[in-house]
Write a protein that holds these residues in place. Structure first.
Motif, PDB file in Angstrom:
ATOM      1  N   ASP A 254       0.854  -1.182   0.000  1.00 29.46           N
ATOM      2  CA  ASP A 254       0.000   0.000   0.000  1.00 29.46           C
ATOM      3  C   ASP A 254       0.893   1.237   0.000  1.00 29.46           C
ATOM      4  N   GLY A 255       0.886   1.979  -1.092  1.00 32.11           N
ATOM      5  CA  GLY A 255       1.731   3.155  -1.192  1.00 32.11           C
ATOM      6  C   GLY A 255       1.318   4.278  -0.271  1.00 32.11           C
ATOM      7  N   ASP A 256       0.071   4.266   0.206  1.00 32.84           N
ATOM      8  CA  ASP A 256      -0.385   5.343   1.088  1.00 32.84           C
ATOM      9  C   ASP A 256       0.438   5.409   2.366  1.00 32.84           C
ATOM     10  N   ALA A 257       0.788   4.238   2.909  1.00 32.86           N
ATOM     11  CA  ALA A 257       1.589   4.223   4.127  1.00 32.86           C
ATOM     12  C   ALA A 257       2.975   4.817   3.878  1.00 32.86           C
ATOM     13  N   LEU A 258       3.548   4.536   2.732  1.00 30.41           N
ATOM     14  CA  LEU A 258       4.854   5.103   2.403  1.00 30.41           C
ATOM     15  C   LEU A 258       4.756   6.617   2.222  1.00 30.41           C
ATOM     16  N   LEU A 259       3.686   7.078   1.578  1.00 29.63           N
ATOM     17  CA  LEU A 259       3.504   8.512   1.380  1.00 29.63           C
ATOM     18  C   LEU A 259       3.328   9.240   2.708  1.00 29.63           C
ATOM     19  N   GLN A 260       2.600   8.632   3.630  1.00 32.10           N
ATOM     20  CA  GLN A 260       2.415   9.246   4.940  1.00 32.10           C
ATOM     21  C   GLN A 260       3.744   9.358   5.681  1.00 32.10           C
ATOM     22  N   GLN A 261       4.590   8.350   5.542  1.00 26.96           N
ATOM     23  CA  GLN A 261       5.895   8.416   6.191  1.00 26.96           C
ATOM     24  C   GLN A 261       6.758   9.521   5.588  1.00 26.96           C
ATOM     25  N   ILE A 262       6.684   9.677   4.274  1.00 22.19           N
ATOM     26  CA  ILE A 262       7.459  10.741   3.625  1.00 22.19           C
ATOM     27  C   ILE A 262       6.973  12.116   4.089  1.00 22.19           C
ATOM     28  N   VAL A 263       5.656  12.278   4.235  1.00 20.12           N
ATOM     29  CA  VAL A 263       5.106  13.536   4.735  1.00 20.12           C
ATOM     30  C   VAL A 263       5.631  13.816   6.145  1.00 20.12           C
ATOM     31  N   ALA A 264       5.641  12.797   6.988  1.00 16.83           N
ATOM     32  CA  ALA A 264       6.149  12.960   8.351  1.00 16.83           C
ATOM     33  C   ALA A 264       7.631  13.326   8.346  1.00 16.83           C
ATOM     34  N   LEU A 265       8.408  12.709   7.452  1.00 14.65           N
ATOM     35  CA  LEU A 265       9.825  13.046   7.360  1.00 14.65           C
ATOM     36  C   LEU A 265      10.009  14.482   6.881  1.00 14.65           C
ATOM     37  N   GLY A 266       9.135  14.926   5.987  1.00 11.66           N
ATOM     38  CA  GLY A 266       9.208  16.306   5.525  1.00 11.66           C
ATOM     39  C   GLY A 266       8.955  17.299   6.644  1.00 11.66           C
ATOM     40  N   ARG A 267       8.032  16.969   7.533  1.00 13.26           N
ATOM     41  CA  ARG A 267       7.758  17.851   8.667  1.00 13.26           C
ATOM     42  C   ARG A 267       8.961  17.929   9.606  1.00 13.26           C
ATOM     43  N   ILE A 268       9.599  16.776   9.810  1.00 11.76           N
ATOM     44  CA  ILE A 268      10.790  16.766  10.672  1.00 11.76           C
ATOM     45  C   ILE A 268      11.884  17.635  10.067  1.00 11.76           C
ATOM     46  N   ALA A 269      12.093  17.486   8.764  1.00 13.29           N
ATOM     47  CA  ALA A 269      13.135  18.279   8.106  1.00 13.29           C
ATOM     48  C   ALA A 269      12.807  19.757   8.139  1.00 13.29           C
ATOM     49  N   GLN A 270      11.545  20.098   8.023  1.00 15.24           N
ATOM     50  CA  GLN A 270      11.146  21.510   8.017  1.00 15.24           C
ATOM     51  C   GLN A 270      11.352  22.152   9.380  1.00 15.24           C
ATOM     52  N   ARG A 271      11.140  21.361  10.424  1.00 16.20           N
ATOM     53  CA  ARG A 271      11.264  21.919  11.773  1.00 16.20           C
ATOM     54  C   ARG A 271      12.697  21.909  12.285  1.00 16.20           C
ATOM     55  N   HIS A 272      13.426  20.817  12.003  1.00 13.78           N
ATOM     56  CA  HIS A 272      14.734  20.628  12.626  1.00 13.78           C
ATOM     57  C   HIS A 272      15.883  20.567  11.631  1.00 13.78           C
ATOM     58  N   GLY A 273      15.571  20.672  10.346  1.00 11.61           N
ATOM     59  CA  GLY A 273      16.629  20.603   9.353  1.00 11.61           C
ATOM     60  C   GLY A 273      16.806  19.197   8.794  1.00 11.61           C
ATOM     61  N   ALA A 274      17.432  19.142   7.630  1.00 18.46           N
ATOM     62  CA  ALA A 274      17.603  17.847   6.969  1.00 18.46           C
ATOM     63  C   ALA A 274      18.475  16.896   7.773  1.00 18.46           C
ATOM     64  N   MET A 275      19.422  17.419   8.543  1.00 19.43           N
ATOM     65  CA  MET A 275      20.315  16.550   9.309  1.00 19.43           C
ATOM     66  C   MET A 275      19.559  15.741  10.348  1.00 19.43           C
ATOM     67  N   ALA A 276      18.395  16.245  10.787  1.00 25.12           N
ATOM     68  CA  ALA A 276      17.607  15.503  11.775  1.00 25.12           C
ATOM     69  C   ALA A 276      17.057  14.208  11.184  1.00 25.12           C
TER      70      ALA A 276
END
Length: 216
Positions: free
Chosen positions: A49-71
């Motif tokens: 199910d690609g939806d689960a992978l897309l949700q994880q990518i969205v969550a990773l994007g939020r982490i990068a936006q808040r704490h930077g890509a190194m996080a």
């Protein structure tokens, strides 16, 4: 009355099964053969199910936006394709580099799926031929023992059951496995194509910007 015992003949089964295994082993690279056997454990898995992978990518994007890509380097990512893409983003890869990485990994995965399915499809092609070989062996044995009526029955059983085993193995075992592996490969290729755009967008957003040149 025909019973199950009447349909079991070790000699015929050895000719068909052993001949099919030998034929597949001779025509298949060892790496593809190992992958085809290992692919059997995936037959019972649910469809990707690609939806689960897309949700994880969205969550990773939020982490990068808040704490930077190194996080992102400290996050636990189970999916190998996403993990490889995130590692490239953390290392400063450009969006085009990430796109090439994702496509390469997807194409390599498709090739592995195709190779595994082709092994089982090849077994489905060989099994009826080995059944015919068993039939010929049984007929040759039958004609060679025409003077001994007690031996004719066993030879005839090999001749008939070998054809039966070849047809059953091809159509009820090997070809269904090949078709299911192909279906899984098509589904996974489609679902994984969906993760390319968001990962490329994340790479474009987090890619390091070159400093502007000052004009003297």
């Amino acid at each position: 009355m025909i019973t199950l015992a009447h349909l079991l003949d070790p000699a015929a089964l050895a000719i068909v099964g052993g001949g099919t295994i030998l034929g597949v082993a001779l025509r298949t690279p060892l790496r593809d053969l190992v992958r085809a056997i290992a692919a059997l454990k995936t037959l019972g898995r649910a469809r990707l199910d690609g939806d689960a992978l897309l949700q994880q990518i969205v969550a990773l994007g939020r982490i990068a936006q808040r704490h930077g890509a190194m996080a992102l380097d400290r996050t636990v990512i189970a999916d190998r394709d996403i993990a490889a893409s995130i590692a490239a983003i953390v290392d400063g890869a450009t969006a085009s580099d990430v796109a090439l990485l994702i496509r390469h990994r997807r194409h390599a995965r498709i090739e592995r799926h195709v190779a595994a399915a082709e092994v089982w499809a090849g077994a489905a092609e060989l099994a009826p031929a080995m059944g015919m070989v068993g039939t010929l062996i049984g007929l040759a044995q039958m004609f060679a023992t025409m003077s001994d009526p007690t031996a004719i029955g066993g030879a005839m059983a090999i001749a008939l059951l070998a054809t039966l085993y070849g047809a059953l193995l091809a159509n009820l075992v090997f070809m269904p496995i090949a078709n299911r592996l192909r279906a899984q490969g098509r589904n996974e290729a489609f679902e994984r194509a969906r993760i390319e755009a968001p990962l490329v967008a994340l790479a474009a957003r987090e890619a390091p910007r070159a400093p502007l040149m000052s004009v003297a």
